[in-house]
Scaffold this motif. Structure first.
Motif, PDB file in Angstrom:
ATOM      1  N   PHE A   1       0.823  -1.216   0.000  1.00  0.00           N
ATOM      2  CA  PHE A   1       0.000   0.000   0.000  1.00  0.00           C
ATOM      3  C   PHE A   1       0.850   1.256   0.000  1.00  0.00           C
ATOM      4  N   GLY A   2       2.041   1.190   0.604  1.00  0.00           N
ATOM      5  CA  GLY A   2       2.841   2.392   0.811  1.00  0.00           C
ATOM      6  C   GLY A   2       2.294   3.185   1.975  1.00  0.00           C
ATOM      7  N   PRO A   3       3.006   4.231   2.389  1.00  0.00           N
ATOM      8  CA  PRO A   3       2.537   5.036   3.522  1.00  0.00           C
ATOM      9  C   PRO A   3       1.349   5.907   3.140  1.00  0.00           C
ATOM     10  N   ARG A   4       0.599   6.321   4.137  1.00  0.00           N
ATOM     11  CA  ARG A   4      -0.455   7.300   3.893  1.00  0.00           C
ATOM     12  C   ARG A   4       0.190   8.641   3.554  1.00  0.00           C
ATOM     13  N   ARG A   5      -0.489   9.402   2.733  1.00  0.00           N
ATOM     14  CA  ARG A   5       0.024  10.707   2.334  1.00  0.00           C
ATOM     15  C   ARG A   5      -0.341  11.763   3.366  1.00  0.00           C
TER      16      ARG A   5
ATOM     17  N   THR B   1       2.633   7.642   8.006  1.00  0.00           N
ATOM     18  CA  THR B   1       2.320   8.684   7.033  1.00  0.00           C
ATOM     19  C   THR B   1       3.602   9.427   6.692  1.00  0.00           C
ATOM     20  N   THR B   2       3.614  10.048   5.523  1.00  0.00           N
ATOM     21  CA  THR B   2       4.797  10.812   5.113  1.00  0.00           C
ATOM     22  C   THR B   2       4.399  11.818   4.048  1.00  0.00           C
ATOM     23  N   ALA B   3       5.326  12.698   3.727  1.00  0.00           N
ATOM     24  CA  ALA B   3       5.097  13.708   2.698  1.00  0.00           C
ATOM     25  C   ALA B   3       5.498  13.165   1.330  1.00  0.00           C
TER      26      ALA B   3
END
Length: 329
Positions: free
Chosen positions: A208-212, A233-235
């Motif tokens: 999924f990858g990190p939440r934005r 989460t990340t930018a």
């Protein structure tokens, strides 16, 4: 007639099925007709997205991507491969017949296809942040040429058009929020918890990858409101690099062309050190899809929005065992 052995055909199909498909549904099956040296590619409608892809456009694009991988794998193995699309008009689910071996006409650009072979195993969808770094013009030109060789067009939109595309993504997300039934396909094809470790299809939670937290990268959140442990989460990038893949027509054959062009672009991008992800969200609704085309320079029908850039490659996602997608006749 010399025949390809089962091991060789199995290897070709394994590499074909490394292709991307919507929600990693892998909507394909193969049959090798041994006496004729023909590998048949069929669409598997049981793996179709009935809510978000009712016309099966995305299904055909995924199968086209698998067909391109098959051609690359054959070229690498120095096996001639001659492709006929829709060889039986009365059987529209039979998407392609590929004659393999000494009686097939060789690919006119077989050496260039073989060059792409290492990227089959390296290419993975990346749902991670990319660097705020421009893509050199010679790399962009190589990606445009890759699409053109398959009969499609790749356009890198300008800043105003990118903002318009990002707006379409937000519109698509808003429509999903207002109509939860539109999330049925996504829920069906995501794999959470222990299921992610044993899945052979779908999108597992580790991909999924990190939440934005902020940024403008157009990414579908496969988790939705469901909790995923240790996701964080990340930018993301504020200035994402997007590309539009288009075809002149918008019929079944055009979708297979789009799939082959898409995979050729993705493999070329991988060899160039680029990470990639796909954004079909704004193309799943006819009115939004129409707005995705550049009204000034865009031609044809937009089939996929690509996000490209410099960043981490995503993890490999699961694939069905070849024995489940290939049989011999």
């Amino acid at each position: 007639m010399p025949q390809l052995d089962a091991k060789t055909v199995t290897t070709l199909v394994a590499e074909a099925t490394a292709a991307p498909s919507m929600h990693n549904a892998q909507p394909w099956s193969f049959r090798f007709v041994t006496d004729e040296g023909v590998l048949l590619l069929r669409a598997d409608l049981e793996r179709a997205m009935h809510r978000t892809d009712p016309g099966h456009r995305a299904l055909h694009i995924g199968c086209g991507a698998a067909l391109l991988n098959l051609r690359v794998a054959a070229a690498h193995a120095k096996i001639a491969a001659e492709v006929r699309l829709f060889p039986e008009p009365a059987d529209p689910l039979l998407l392609a017949a590929v004659l393999l071996g000494v009686f097939a006409a060789p690919e006119p650009d077989g050496d260039d296809l073989a060059r792409l072979h290492p990227a089959i195993g390296q290419r993975h969808t990346s749902r991670y942040p990319f660097e705020e770094k421009d893509i050199p013009e010679d790399v962009r030109a190589a990606l445009r040429a890759a699409a053109a060789r398959e009969g499609a067009e790749l356009l890198f939109p300008g800043a105003w058009h990118i903002e318009s595309l990002l707006g379409l993504v937000r519109d698509a997300e808003s429509r999903d929020a207002l109509d939860p039934s539109g999330m049925e396909d996504l829920r069906r094809w995501t794999r959470l918890g222990p299921e992610a470790d044993v899945a052979t299809d779908g999108v597992p939670e580790y991909a999924f990858g990190p939440r934005r937290r902020d940024g403008k990268a157009p990414l579908r959140d496969f988790a939705g409101r469901r909790p995923v442990a240790d996701r964080g989460t990340t930018a993301f990038e504020q200035h994402p690099h997007l590309a539009l893949l288009s075809t002149r027509g918008d019929g079944l054959a055009d979708w297979l062309v789009a799939g082959q062009a898409l995979e050729r672009v993705l493999l070329e991008a991988t060899l160039a050190g680029l990470a990639t992800s796909l954004t079909s969200h704004p193309l799943e609704t006819p009115d939004l899809r129409l707005l995705a085309r550049d009204p000034v320079s865009g031609r044809g029908h937009v089939q996929m929005v690509l996000r490209v850039g410099y960043g981490p490659q995503g993890p490999a996602t699961p694939r069905r065992p070849v024995r489940e997608v290939l049989d011999f006749a």
